[in-house]
Design a protein around this motif. Structure first.
Motif, PDB file in Angstrom:
ATOM      1  N   LEU A 194       0.830  -1.212   0.000  1.00 26.09           N
ATOM      2  CA  LEU A 194       0.000   0.000   0.000  1.00 26.09           C
ATOM      3  C   LEU A 194       0.856   1.249   0.000  1.00 26.09           C
ATOM      4  N   ILE A 195       1.972   1.217   0.709  1.00 27.67           N
ATOM      5  CA  ILE A 195       2.875   2.371   0.734  1.00 27.67           C
ATOM      6  C   ILE A 195       3.431   2.633  -0.665  1.00 27.67           C
ATOM      7  N   GLU A 196       3.809   1.567  -1.359  1.00 24.13           N
ATOM      8  CA  GLU A 196       4.308   1.726  -2.733  1.00 24.13           C
ATOM      9  C   GLU A 196       3.219   2.284  -3.638  1.00 24.13           C
ATOM     10  N   ALA A 197       1.989   1.815  -3.455  1.00 24.39           N
ATOM     11  CA  ALA A 197       0.879   2.335  -4.250  1.00 24.39           C
ATOM     12  C   ALA A 197       0.667   3.813  -3.961  1.00 24.39           C
ATOM     13  N   TRP A 198       0.693   4.188  -2.688  1.00 24.90           N
ATOM     14  CA  TRP A 198       0.528   5.593  -2.308  1.00 24.90           C
ATOM     15  C   TRP A 198       1.615   6.456  -2.942  1.00 24.90           C
ATOM     16  N   TYR A 199       2.850   5.957  -2.952  1.00 25.43           N
ATOM     17  CA  TYR A 199       3.955   6.756  -3.493  1.00 25.43           C
ATOM     18  C   TYR A 199       3.782   7.002  -4.988  1.00 25.43           C
ATOM     19  N   VAL A 200       3.388   5.963  -5.716  1.00 25.34           N
ATOM     20  CA  VAL A 200       3.223   6.106  -7.168  1.00 25.34           C
ATOM     21  C   VAL A 200       2.028   6.994  -7.507  1.00 25.34           C
ATOM     22  N   TYR A 201       0.929   6.823  -6.783  1.00 26.42           N
ATOM     23  CA  TYR A 201      -0.292   7.563  -7.096  1.00 26.42           C
ATOM     24  C   TYR A 201      -0.285   9.000  -6.563  1.00 26.42           C
ATOM     25  N   HIS A 202       0.467   9.237  -5.483  1.00 28.66           N
ATOM     26  CA  HIS A 202       0.378  10.558  -4.843  1.00 28.66           C
ATOM     27  C   HIS A 202       1.709  11.070  -4.286  1.00 28.66           C
ATOM     28  N   GLY A 203       2.409  10.238  -3.523  1.00 25.71           N
ATOM     29  CA  GLY A 203       3.590  10.701  -2.806  1.00 25.71           C
ATOM     30  C   GLY A 203       4.680  11.252  -3.682  1.00 25.71           C
ATOM     31  N   GLY A 232       8.155  13.974  -0.800  1.00 24.60           N
ATOM     32  CA  GLY A 232       7.638  12.632  -1.046  1.00 24.60           C
ATOM     33  C   GLY A 232       8.663  11.528  -0.850  1.00 24.60           C
ATOM     34  N   GLU A 233       9.891  11.731  -1.319  1.00 23.06           N
ATOM     35  CA  GLU A 233      10.918  10.702  -1.179  1.00 23.06           C
ATOM     36  C   GLU A 233      11.263  10.459   0.283  1.00 23.06           C
ATOM     37  N   ARG A 234      11.355  11.533   1.043  1.00 24.77           N
ATOM     38  CA  ARG A 234      11.669  11.393   2.467  1.00 24.77           C
ATOM     39  C   ARG A 234      10.544  10.652   3.196  1.00 24.77           C
ATOM     40  N   ARG A 235       9.302  11.032   2.918  1.00 20.75           N
ATOM     41  CA  ARG A 235       8.169  10.333   3.526  1.00 20.75           C
ATOM     42  C   ARG A 235       8.170   8.862   3.138  1.00 20.75           C
ATOM     43  N   HIS A 236       8.482   8.591   1.877  1.00 21.37           N
ATOM     44  CA  HIS A 236       8.488   7.220   1.390  1.00 21.37           C
ATOM     45  C   HIS A 236       9.484   6.380   2.186  1.00 21.37           C
ATOM     46  N   ARG A 237      10.669   6.905   2.412  1.00 17.47           N
ATOM     47  CA  ARG A 237      11.687   6.175   3.183  1.00 17.47           C
ATOM     48  C   ARG A 237      11.218   5.922   4.611  1.00 17.47           C
ATOM     49  N   ILE A 238      10.615   6.947   5.227  1.00 10.81           N
ATOM     50  CA  ILE A 238      10.134   6.797   6.604  1.00 10.81           C
ATOM     51  C   ILE A 238       9.024   5.754   6.672  1.00 10.81           C
ATOM     52  N   ALA A 244       6.943   0.218   7.990  1.00 14.75           N
ATOM     53  CA  ALA A 244       6.428  -1.100   7.602  1.00 14.75           C
ATOM     54  C   ALA A 244       7.329  -2.205   8.149  1.00 14.75           C
ATOM     55  N   VAL A 245       8.638  -1.985   8.089  1.00 15.49           N
ATOM     56  CA  VAL A 245       9.577  -2.973   8.633  1.00 15.49           C
ATOM     57  C   VAL A 245       9.392  -3.103  10.145  1.00 15.49           C
ATOM     58  N   ASP A 246       9.308  -1.958  10.830  1.00 19.61           N
ATOM     59  CA  ASP A 246       9.168  -1.979  12.290  1.00 19.61           C
ATOM     60  C   ASP A 246       7.866  -2.647  12.730  1.00 19.61           C
TER      61      ASP A 246
END
Length: 366
Positions: A82-91, A97-103, A108-110
């Motif tokens: 879902l995070i990847e989908a959010w990044y492609v569609y909006h982030g 956006g890149e910084r938010r994506h990394r966070i 997700a890992v945590d």
């Protein structure tokens, strides 16, 4: 840019034509019954329908009533997907956006990358507790930022119809933070900082960028990346700002002339300054001034805004200068205005009292 491995997001209830088990059956007494047992919705069994049509109508209505919970349970995409989908569609279109994506990916890992539709409020609150008190000991404001980023993923994807459910994370209350007055430098402290930069910095650009931040309220990155064409007619036009809107701020004529001379005959798209944030931080440390945590350069912007208001500047003008989209951000400086809430002096219950001196009228008797 991440590889798009997420699904389309279409999770439709099983139709009558492709069900492996009939839910509408005839009873021996000539009536019809309905038995529905699907993941994500309450089990039900109802009999006594006079006709098959009545039983099927009940089935359709029941499935429609519980469609959202059924589709949510059928959505097996992970949080990372879902995070990847959010990044492609909006982030990807956001300034940060890149910084938010990394966070978000680290979140997700945590969280052990759970099925996104099954992420619970309890899981998130426990994650928050561990991160704040056991692991990295991050501050409440940082945690609220991360909370907001994750909630925004679900809200945006729901708005785009990628998902059709509200995550419990969005309903968790943000941490309450004690509001504090924004820090700023006095004029003497500003002079100390500038003199330290002038004496010890190997890059003269550092002095100029610092001056621009103090004179216009610009963010460090906005001033540091200025191009020749942005300095014109006694003013500076800032591009590629956080709000993605340009803004123009006038300069003192004497300072503008000196800056114009320093820029020389550069081409319009040439940068005026080199990257000098590291030089500034070393000079700031050498100055021995007390910089708030995480505000090595941002205190320059706060100092501009604070002095602007203390000198009688208008809040609406300040909003335009700083480029705030929301006036509430600018109102953080309102208390510094000379006449801020002055009615508290004029309208309090003791305003007409002559007992302003605590010693007056008090007996000296033992």
């Amino acid at each position: 840019m991440p590889t798009c491995t997420f699904n389309s997001g279409e999770h439709k209830p099983t139709s009558h034509s492709n069900r492996t088990q009939m839910t509408v059956k005839a009873d021996t007494g000539g009536t019809w019954r309905v038995q529905i047992d699907r993941r994500g919705m309450p089990r039900t069994r109802r009999g006594g329908f006079a006709t098959k049509e009545e039983a099927e109508l009940f089935e359709r209505n029941y499935l429609a009533e519980h469609r959202v919970s059924y589709e949510k349970a059928s959505d097996e995409r992970t949080l990372r997907e879902l995070i990847e989908a959010w990044y492609v569609y909006h982030g990807i279109n956001l300034t940060d956006g890149e910084r938010r994506h990394r966070i978000l990916l680290q979140m997700a890992v945590d969280l052990k990358n759970p099925i996104a539709s099954q992420l619970t409020a309890e899981q998130f609150v426990l994650y928050r507790y561990n991160l704040m008190y056991n692991d990295a000991a991050i501050c409440a404001k940082t945690m609220n930022n991360r909370h907001g980023y994750l909630a925004a993923v679900f809200n945006r994807l729901r708005k785009l119809k990628v998902i059709n459910y509200q995550s419990p994370v969005c309903e968790v209350d943000f941490l309450k933070i004690q509001e504090r007055q924004l820090s700023y430098f006095s004029r003497n402290q500003i002079d100390t900082l500038l003199e330290t930069i002038r004496q010890h910095s190997k890059k003269l650009d550092t002095w100029w960028v610092t001056q621009i931040c103090l004179r216009t309220g610009a963010r460090w990155s906005e001033a540091e990346k200025l191009k020749r064409k942005q300095v014109h007619n006694g003013r500076i036009t800032f591009e590629f700002t956080k709000s993605k809107k340009t803004r123009t701020v006038p300069l003192d004529p004497t300072f503008f002339h000196a800056l114009d001379q320093y820029a020389g005959y550069k081409n319009p798209d040439d940068r005026l300054f080199c990257n000098c944030i590291g030089t500034f931080r070393r000079a700031a440390k050498r100055s021995e001034l007390a910089f708030p945590r995480g505000q090595a350069t941002h205190i320059l912007r706060h100092s501009f805004a604070s002095h602007f208001v203390m000198n009688g500047g208008n809040i609406l003008s300040l909003q335009k200068i700083l480029g705030h989209a929301d006036i509430s951000m600018t109102m953080r400086y309102a208390h510094l205005a000379p006449d801020h809430l002055k009615d508290a002096v004029l309208l309090n219950p003791m305003s007409d009292s002559s007992t302003n001196n605590p010693a007056r009228g008090i007996s000296n008797a033992a």
